[in-house]
Design a protein around this motif. Structure first.
Motif: not given
Length: 191
Positions: A66-72, A148-152
């Motif tokens: 998911f985005p939180e891990y992948q982007k942050i 979904i897309d945004n990690p927040d």
């Protein structure tokens, strides 16, 4: 408290207390960036956190999708230990929600069977039941926005979730106060 509704009042005030605790833990969940750690929602399963290292690793691998891990968190040397910490707060928040549901539903059914709730209070309790279900949905709806897309999570959905928690607390307190002060509308005029 000499009141025929003492047990119902205690039940409603217990609900107020749990909603307050839920808001506090929800705030901690938000401040620790823990809200997106549980990537799915199961009403009955996932009542307990993973109990084995293998299950923890499997849950952590799901989180990595998911985005939180992948982007942050991928850039922060984010370990399984870090994940367990954020998982705890989201899990605890959801656990309190489950407890709150049981604290409301089980006594409610008992009071219904024993016919201890008058019709006006019963209608208010049905509204409370609906509010509790809606609050659970709003929590899921809020968390979903960050997976979904945004990690927040959406600030609008977060605000809605929190505001509705305050409204639920206030309404529950109002129903309890109605029972504590049943004659509040009687005006005593001086002679």
């Amino acid at each position: 408290m000499k009141n025929k509704n003492k047990s119902i009042i205690i039940w409603l005030l217990s609900g107020c207390f749990l909603v307050f605790v839920m808001v506090v833990v929800g705030g901690i969940t938000r401040l620790t960036n823990s809200g997106l750690s549980m990537t799915d929602w199961h009403l009955v399963t996932d009542t307990f956190p993973p109990l084995t290292e293998a299950k923890w690793q499997e849950t952590f691998e799901q989180y990595k999708q998911f985005p939180e891990y992948q982007k942050i968190n991928i850039h922060n040397d984010f370990t399984l230990s870090d994940y367990k910490y954020i998982y705890f707060w989201e899990w605890f928040h959801r656990l309190i929600g489950r407890v709150l549901g049981f604290v409301f539903i089980i006594p409610f059914v008992y009071f219904l069977i024993k016919k201890k709730i008058d019709k006006a209070t019963l209608n208010k309790c049905y509204i409370l039941l609906g509010m509790g279900a809606l609050q659970g949905f709003l929590g899921w709806f809020m968390v979903r926005s960050g997976l979904i897309d945004n990690p927040d999570v959406s600030h609008f959905r977060l605000s809605l979730h929190l505001t509705f928690a305050f409204i639920t607390f206030a309404y529950t307190l109002w129903v309890a106060l109605d029972l504590i002060y049943p004659n509040r509308n009687e005006v005593i005029l001086p002679l």
